[in-house]
Design a protein around this motif. Structure first.
Motif, mmCIF file in Angstrom:
data_model
loop_
_atom_site.group_PDB
_atom_site.id
_atom_site.type_symbol
_atom_site.label_atom_id
_atom_site.label_comp_id
_atom_site.label_asym_id
_atom_site.label_seq_id
_atom_site.Cartn_x
_atom_site.Cartn_y
_atom_site.Cartn_z
ATOM 1 N N ARG A 199 0.847 -1.195 0.000
ATOM 2 C CA ARG A 199 0.000 0.000 0.000
ATOM 3 C C ARG A 199 0.883 1.246 0.000
ATOM 4 N NH1 ARG A 199 -2.296 3.083 4.210
ATOM 5 N NH2 ARG A 199 -1.455 1.621 5.753
ATOM 6 N N THR A 200 0.537 2.223 -0.874
ATOM 7 C CA THR A 200 1.276 3.492 -0.934
ATOM 8 C C THR A 200 0.688 4.457 0.085
ATOM 9 O OG1 THR A 200 1.755 3.167 -3.283
ATOM 10 C CG2 THR A 200 1.968 5.404 -2.404
ATOM 11 N N LEU A 201 1.539 4.950 0.969
ATOM 12 C CA LEU A 201 1.093 5.884 2.006
ATOM 13 C C LEU A 201 0.948 7.281 1.400
ATOM 14 C CD1 LEU A 201 0.485 6.060 5.056
ATOM 15 C CD2 LEU A 201 2.853 6.787 5.385
ATOM 16 N N VAL A 202 -0.192 7.896 1.642
ATOM 17 C CA VAL A 202 -0.439 9.255 1.125
ATOM 18 C C VAL A 202 0.397 10.247 1.925
ATOM 19 C CG1 VAL A 202 -2.175 11.014 0.701
ATOM 20 C CG2 VAL A 202 -2.752 8.592 0.414
ATOM 21 N N MET A 203 1.233 11.033 1.208
ATOM 22 C CA MET A 203 2.122 11.999 1.858
ATOM 23 C C MET A 203 1.430 13.353 1.998
ATOM 24 S SD MET A 203 4.955 10.539 2.591
ATOM 25 C CE MET A 203 6.036 9.177 2.172
ATOM 26 N N PRO A 204 1.759 14.075 3.068
ATOM 27 C CA PRO A 204 1.260 15.464 3.168
ATOM 28 C C PRO A 204 1.770 16.305 2.002
ATOM 29 C CG PRO A 204 2.116 14.691 5.278
ATOM 30 C CD PRO A 204 2.516 13.680 4.254
ATOM 31 N N ALA A 205 1.078 17.412 1.740
ATOM 32 C CA ALA A 205 1.445 18.269 0.599
ATOM 33 C C ALA A 205 2.825 18.884 0.771
ATOM 34 C CB ALA A 205 0.392 19.363 0.423
ATOM 35 N N ASP A 206 3.235 19.180 2.005
ATOM 36 C CA ASP A 206 4.525 19.825 2.246
ATOM 37 C C ASP A 206 5.631 18.825 2.521
ATOM 38 O OD1 ASP A 206 3.486 18.925 4.582
ATOM 39 O OD2 ASP A 206 3.993 20.705 5.772
ATOM 40 N N SER A 207 5.398 17.525 2.269
ATOM 41 C CA SER A 207 6.411 16.515 2.569
ATOM 42 C C SER A 207 7.557 16.608 1.580
ATOM 43 C CB SER A 207 5.791 15.120 2.518
ATOM 44 O OG SER A 207 6.773 14.132 2.715
ATOM 45 N N LEU A 246 9.559 14.012 1.164
ATOM 46 C CA LEU A 246 9.779 12.658 0.680
ATOM 47 C C LEU A 246 8.941 12.414 -0.565
ATOM 48 C CD1 LEU A 246 9.665 10.723 4.069
ATOM 49 C CD2 LEU A 246 11.685 11.360 2.764
ATOM 50 N N ASN A 247 9.465 11.603 -1.474
ATOM 51 C CA ASN A 247 8.760 11.342 -2.720
ATOM 52 C C ASN A 247 7.593 10.371 -2.540
ATOM 53 O OD1 ASN A 247 10.396 12.983 -4.392
ATOM 54 N ND2 ASN A 247 12.018 11.435 -4.222
ATOM 55 N N GLY A 248 7.734 9.383 -1.647
ATOM 56 C CA GLY A 248 6.669 8.405 -1.456
ATOM 57 C C GLY A 248 7.116 7.294 -0.520
ATOM 58 N N LEU A 249 6.141 6.594 0.011
ATOM 59 C CA LEU A 249 6.428 5.519 0.946
ATOM 60 C C LEU A 249 5.431 4.385 0.706
ATOM 61 C CD1 LEU A 249 7.788 4.267 3.448
ATOM 62 C CD2 LEU A 249 6.217 5.600 4.859
ATOM 63 N N LYS A 250 5.942 3.163 0.544
ATOM 64 C CA LYS A 250 5.100 1.987 0.381
ATOM 65 C C LYS A 250 5.214 1.097 1.622
ATOM 66 C CE LYS A 250 4.857 1.613 -4.648
ATOM 67 N NZ LYS A 250 5.030 0.713 -5.798
ATOM 68 N N ILE A 251 4.047 0.515 1.997
ATOM 69 C CA ILE A 251 3.976 -0.303 3.204
ATOM 70 C C ILE A 251 3.505 -1.705 2.806
ATOM 71 C CG2 ILE A 251 2.977 -0.535 5.505
ATOM 72 C CD1 ILE A 251 2.411 2.438 5.459
ATOM 73 N N SER A 252 4.214 -2.693 3.299
ATOM 74 C CA SER A 252 3.843 -4.080 3.007
ATOM 75 C C SER A 252 2.642 -4.484 3.859
ATOM 76 C CB SER A 252 5.020 -5.013 3.324
ATOM 77 O OG SER A 252 5.208 -5.107 4.720
ATOM 78 N N PRO A 253 1.935 -5.549 3.460
ATOM 79 C CA PRO A 253 0.889 -6.081 4.337
ATOM 80 C C PRO A 253 1.491 -6.553 5.664
ATOM 81 C CG PRO A 253 0.687 -7.005 2.133
ATOM 82 C CD PRO A 253 1.994 -6.280 2.164
ATOM 83 N N ARG A 254 0.737 -6.439 6.714
ATOM 84 C CA ARG A 254 1.218 -6.849 8.027
ATOM 85 C C ARG A 254 1.363 -8.369 8.068
ATOM 86 N NH1 ARG A 254 -1.821 -6.992 13.771
ATOM 87 N NH2 ARG A 254 -3.394 -7.883 12.408
#
Length: 657
Positions: A228-236, A238-246
């Motif tokens: 799952r791609t984590l939605v970043m704040p507008a002022d972040s 970082l380019n993006g962050l992906k999270i694996s299933p638990r």
């Protein structure tokens, strides 16, 4: 099973079923809720870690942009500030900024100046076995990445700079790049400033403090289909962050992977969080505590119920049971002492009435059984005698007390015991054959022949609980039958087997030898000069001589039953499993013993000798008739020379088989 055990087995499954049901509901409802909360806590750790890394990247970009848009840096790139490096890029200044390196590149990507203050290679964090080989290799890779960042900034006209989280030679790295211009940012960029730092143990410890679980570096993965791609704040930054299933490692641990995106097509920074399922564990402990309390309450309730039943019901039932077991024919009524007005008292009075009727009935039955001449018995399913009349005790020489509890196997031999058990099994299966004829041992050790008629005893549910029967002594009848049989197969003068016994025994031996593939020898004896005895001394002396010859013949054999008198002065001997040599040795022994003189009073007879013919199965014949004829021929050959034994010679005379 006792009543106490029945009550225990009734209550215990209900308690266990209640506990299982409660535990199942708690697992499905409560623990699932706790597990959702553990997942939320793990995602909160992810958010805190992302925020911390975002702050680091933003801070580094802000510092980098300050230096890149500084007039001194702009003038230095124009060649107007020769002391810029000595004044602003020394090691102390680099440490205050928190950078491990800073590089100035011109528009062509050439290094104008640079300053390095990296940690020791051994102190750098790494993933797996991949570690930096040298500072120079790191420097070259960082320069290459910096040039790529500068080209992207120039292409996209990005004046705010770019920050990246990378894995370089297995080492985590934070890298930033910003165009160099004047402080008003109106001048065209004349180069690129690159700076960053390695994520060493100290910085990684700072990241570890943001999460409750264990944080560790992992190798980046290329397959992130279900991530799952984590939605970043507008002022972040970082380019993006992906999270694996638990992932649930077990009932106590959960795991989740993070992977940061970048714009350089380089290995991403990948992290893993291992965290305990604390809320689920606490919930499970609470559930077990609740179940323990429930079990305690259930046990206390069981104990209370048991005490009530023990004093109000079970002890009274136990007293009734004890009194019932002590009842005998001499007890005066009422036999049971419980006279309560409740159900147990009514049961005791009903039992007293039933015992009185039963006692009268048993007295009549026993009187009838004792009046008959034939033996009556009852045994349980294990073969123990539980009832008998006087006639049975007299038949076997015991009194009734001694017979009580005796096993029927004690008065039967092994073969008859197996036959009796087989008959009982057949009766239990519905067979109509209920007569057992067998030998029984009396008390004095003698053996008699008896005949018993058997019948099964059943309880109220139709189950067999034992056997009853009538026993009749058939010893005299069997003795008479055996006498008749013996007369039919025994020579009345000598007591040896007669011709009929010899014929049946020979046929039986031949069949047995054929199955075993063994040999058999037949000896045919004839007394020489026996006719002269009858002529000179009379038939009485001849009969005495024949009786003496028969006795000598029996004494010379290991098995006397194998000798027969066919009639007159002709005798035969069967030797199963004997070869020619064994037969000849026996024949020589018989000639020696039977040739001895016979003396009776003044009569001395020393001229009667035997002649013996020998035939072997299957060498000389395969059937009884042929074997007898071969032995007879050999006997006549022996009589030609008198007092000798001859083996049948098929080459000279060959009788039909």
């Amino acid at each position: 099973m006792t009543l106490r055990k029945r009550l225990l087995w009734l209550f215990t499954p209900l308690l266990a079923l209640t506990l299982v049901f409660a535990y199942g509901l708690s697992e499905r409802i409560l623990l699932s809720r706790f597990d959702v909360q553990d997942r939320v806590l793990l995602l909160n750790d992810v958010e805190r870690l992302r925020s911390r890394l975002d702050t680091l990247v933003t801070r580094n970009l802000d510092l980098l942009k300050t230096y890149a848009e500084w007039d001194d840096s702009y003038e230095f790139m124009q060649g107007k500030y020769p002391d810029f490096v000595r004044s602003n890029m020394d090691e102390q200044s680099l440490a205050l900024l928190g950078f491990d390196f800073m590089i100035y590149l011109d528009l062509k990507g050439q290094v104008v100046t640079e300053q390095w203050q990296p940690p020791e290679l051994e102190e750098m964090l790494s993933v797996g076995s991949l570690r930096p080989s040298s500072y120079e290799s790191l420097r070259l890779d960082i320069l290459q990445l910096g040039k790529q960042l500068a080209q992207q900034s120039a292409t996209e006209q990005d004046l705010d700079g770019r920050g990246q989280l990378l894995m370089l030679q297995g080492t985590p790295l934070l890298l930033g790049a910003s165009p160099i211009t004047n402080s008003q940012s109106y001048a065209a960029p004349i180069g690129t400033l690159i700076a960053g730092h390695f994520i060493d143990a100290e910085r990684f410890e700072s990241l570890q403090s943001q999460v409750d679980g264990k944080l560790q570096l992992t190798e980046p993965v290329s397959e992130t289909l279900h991530w799952r791609t984590l939605v970043m704040p507008a002022d972040s930054s970082l380019n993006g962050l992906k999270i694996s299933p638990r992932r649930l490692l077990d009932n106590q641990q959960q795991q989740l992977d993070l992977q940061f995106s970048n714009q350089l097509n380089q290995p991403n920074l990948a992290l893993r969080i291992d965290e305990g399922r604390r809320l689920r564990q606490e919930g499970q402990q609470a559930i077990w505590f609740f179940l323990l309390l429930t079990v305690t309450v259930g046990v206390l309730a069981l104990l209370l119920i048991y005490l009530c039943l023990e004093f109000w019901v079970l002890r009274r039932l136990q007293r009734i049971h004890r009194e019932v077991t002590l009842i005998s024919a001499n007890n005066s009524l009422p036999r049971l002492a419980d006279q309560g007005n409740d159900e147990l008292g009514q049961l005791a009075r009903a039992l007293n009435n039933m015992f009185e009727r039963l006692s009268q009935s048993e007295s009549r039955e026993q009187l009838i059984l004792d009046s008959i001449n034939e033996g009556y018995f009852e045994v349980d399913t294990s073969g123990k005698l539980i009832s008998a009349n006087d006639a049975l005790a007299n038949i076997f020489g015991y009194n009734r007390t001694e017979l009580q509890g005796r096993d029927f196997k004690q008065i039967l031999n092994e073969d008859d015991t197996l036959r009796t058990q087989t008959l009982l099994q057949q009766l239990a299966g519905g067979s109509s054959d209920n007569i057992l004829a067998s030998q029984f041992k009396r008390r004095d050790g003698s053996v008699g022949h008896f005949e018993a008629r058997l019948a099964a005893m059943h309880d109220h549910q139709g189950q067999i609980i034992g056997w009853r029967g009538i026993v009749r002594d058939t010893s005299e009848q069997m003795a008479y039958q055996n006498q008749l049989i013996d007369m039919a197969y025994r020579d009345p003068l000598t007591g040896l087997g007669n011709r009929k016994a010899f014929g049946e025994q020979l046929q039986s031996c031949l069949e047995q030898m054929q199955r075993k593939q063994q040999t058999l020898a037949l000896l045919y004896l004839d007394l020489d000069h026996f006719k002269e005895v009858n002529d000179q001394f009379g038939h009485d002396i001849g009969d005495l001589l024949l009786q003496t010859i028969a006795e000598r013949l029996r004494n010379a054999l290991r098995q006397p039953d194998w000798a027969y008198r066919l009639g007159g002065d002709e005798f035969t001997v069967l030797l199963p499993e004997a070869d020619q040599q064994t037969a000849l040795k026996l024949a020589e022994r018989l000639i020696s013993r039977l040739s001895q003189p016979f003396k009776h009073g003044d009569v001395l007879i020393d001229f009667v000798t035997p002649s013996i013919g020998i035939a072997l199965y299957p060498e000389h014949a395969k059937y009884a008739e042929g074997l007898i004829k071969a032995a007879d021929i050999a006997m006549y050959e022996a009589k030609e020379q008198r007092n000798r034994a001859c083996i049948y010679q098929p080459a000279k005379l060959s009788p039909p088989e």
